[in-house]
Design a protein around this motif. Structure first.
Motif, PDB file in Angstrom:
ATOM      1  N   ARG A 186      -3.917  -3.482  -0.507  1.00  0.00           N
ATOM      2  CA  ARG A 186      -3.665  -3.111   0.879  1.00  0.00           C
ATOM      3  C   ARG A 186      -4.773  -3.615   1.810  1.00  0.00           C
ATOM      4  N   GLN A 187      -4.343  -4.243   2.919  1.00  0.00           N
ATOM      5  CA  GLN A 187      -5.268  -4.720   3.942  1.00  0.00           C
ATOM      6  C   GLN A 187      -5.131  -3.852   5.189  1.00  0.00           C
ATOM      7  N   HIS A 188      -6.259  -3.340   5.658  1.00  0.00           N
ATOM      8  CA  HIS A 188      -6.251  -2.477   6.849  1.00  0.00           C
ATOM      9  C   HIS A 188      -7.623  -2.556   7.504  1.00  0.00           C
ATOM     10  N   ARG A 189      -7.780  -1.878   8.591  1.00  0.00           N
ATOM     11  CA  ARG A 189      -9.003  -2.028   9.388  1.00  0.00           C
ATOM     12  C   ARG A 189     -10.240  -1.441   8.736  1.00  0.00           C
TER      13      ARG A 189
ATOM     14  N   VAL B 236      -0.835  -6.925   0.822  1.00  0.00           N
ATOM     15  CA  VAL B 236       0.129  -6.218   1.669  1.00  0.00           C
ATOM     16  C   VAL B 236      -0.589  -5.654   2.896  1.00  0.00           C
ATOM     17  N   ASP B 237       0.184  -5.270   3.902  1.00  0.00           N
ATOM     18  CA  ASP B 237      -0.426  -4.660   5.082  1.00  0.00           C
ATOM     19  C   ASP B 237      -0.598  -3.153   4.863  1.00  0.00           C
ATOM     20  N   ALA B 238      -1.012  -2.445   5.878  1.00  0.00           N
ATOM     21  CA  ALA B 238      -1.296  -1.018   5.756  1.00  0.00           C
ATOM     22  C   ALA B 238      -0.075  -0.217   5.311  1.00  0.00           C
ATOM     23  N   ASN B 239       1.125  -0.738   5.621  1.00  0.00           N
ATOM     24  CA  ASN B 239       2.364  -0.048   5.271  1.00  0.00           C
ATOM     25  C   ASN B 239       3.021  -0.606   4.015  1.00  0.00           C
ATOM     26  N   LEU B 240       2.253  -1.391   3.261  1.00  0.00           N
ATOM     27  CA  LEU B 240       2.697  -1.974   1.989  1.00  0.00           C
ATOM     28  C   LEU B 240       3.747  -3.068   2.147  1.00  0.00           C
ATOM     29  N   ASN B 241       3.832  -3.666   3.337  1.00  0.00           N
ATOM     30  CA  ASN B 241       4.715  -4.814   3.524  1.00  0.00           C
ATOM     31  C   ASN B 241       4.053  -6.059   2.960  1.00  0.00           C
TER      32      ASN B 241
END
Length: 302
Positions: free
Chosen positions: A208-211, A121-126
């Motif tokens: 979660r994937q983020h910077r 998912v992205d940083a916002n859990l999408n």
């Protein structure tokens, strides 16, 4: 009700750690105790952790990096439970994650480990995609034909792993002076050698994937130059890993596996290089990747 010790290494995780701890403490029908080793955070991470008064034990320590931080928790024999799980600081677990793992492991005699799929998912859990999948996915399901295959390509993700007490006992019977590989690779190889690994293709957590990811689940395409540079600068991890496994477990390793580890450990001797180059089991998923693997052996980067 089974007791589960969840081991987490934190480092400057103020953005997401509250949500992760909350999801762990809300696991259904299990008795959870979280053990967090903070790896020298300089942000508000420790203050956020301190909001959780019950079922969370925190160890404040200096920065030693992810591998050795988790290692410190793994070999802390004061941490005792029926089952042991690993957690990242920035994911979110489904409420049935641990219960599902325990149900699977309850049918496992002896040394056992559970691993599962998860949502990327992205940083916002999408939702982006499943971490593992069939053809077309960046990561195929982690299925290994033999010990050599697991040793070379082990790719179980630590934040999905759950170990039974027998597995942790074997892992704790020997502690390397430093962690050669990430904790998930280390424990997976140990369990593969001496027990059973149960893989669940169902997704039970959001990755979660983020910077700020320490380890990412998204594979980005690389230029030819970057790929070449990776090969040139690669450290010979496999050789060191083979030596450490022999030192710690040689009396218990199956004879054929031990003989192969001794070949890897003899690198960069040319006799060992020749044996590995012509070993049909030393290969990867594609011809290109197999060629790269053989080149690494020739260059003593294996």
């Amino acid at each position: 009700m089974y007791k589960v010790a969840v081991l987490m290494s934190s480092y400057n995780g103020e953005d997401y750690i509250f949500q992760q701890i909350d999801s762990i403490l809300n696991q259904r029908d299990v008795n959870v105790q979280i053990y967090i080793r903070d790896d020298g955070s300089t942000d508000r991470t420790l203050r956020i952790i301190e909001r959780f008064k019950e079922n969370v034990t925190v160890f404040r320590d200096e920065n030693v990096g992810l591998k050795n931080s988790f290692g410190s928790l793994i070999w802390d024999k004061s941490i005792k439970a029926d089952f042991y799980a690993f957690s990242d600081q920035d994911d979110v677990w489904d409420e049935d994650k641990l219960l599902t793992a325990l149900a699977a492991l309850s049918e496992c005699d002896g040394v056992g480990m559970y691993a599962s799929n998860q949502r990327v998912v992205d940083a916002n859990l999408n939702f982006i995609k499943p971490l593992y999948g069939e053809k077309g996915n960046d990561l195929p399901f982690p299925e290994y034909k033999n010990f050599k295959d697991c040793f070379l390509h082990c790719n179980y993700f630590g934040n999905t792993l759950v170990l039974n007490e027998n597995a942790m006992e074997v892992i704790r019977s020997y502690r390397p002076s430093s962690m050669i590989v990430q904790h998930d690779t280390w424990v997976s190889i140990i369990v593969y050698m001496f027990g059973n690994i149960i893989f669940d293709s169902t997704m039970h957590s959001s990755y979660r994937q983020h910077r700020k990811n320490a380890v990412g689940g998204l594979v980005e395409s690389s230029s030819v130059f970057k790929k070449f540079n990776t090969v040139v600068n690669k450290q010979p991890i496999y050789t060191e890993l083979a030596n450490v496994l022999i030192k710690g477990y040689q009396k218990q390793i199956k004879l054929d596996d031990l003989k192969w580890l001794h070949i890897v450990a003899r690198l960069p001797q040319w006799t060992a290089k020749v044996q590995l180059i012509f070993d049909k089991d030393v290969k990867d998923k594609s011809i290109y990747k197999t060629i790269v693997l053989k080149v690494l052996i020739i260059l003593s980067k294996f």
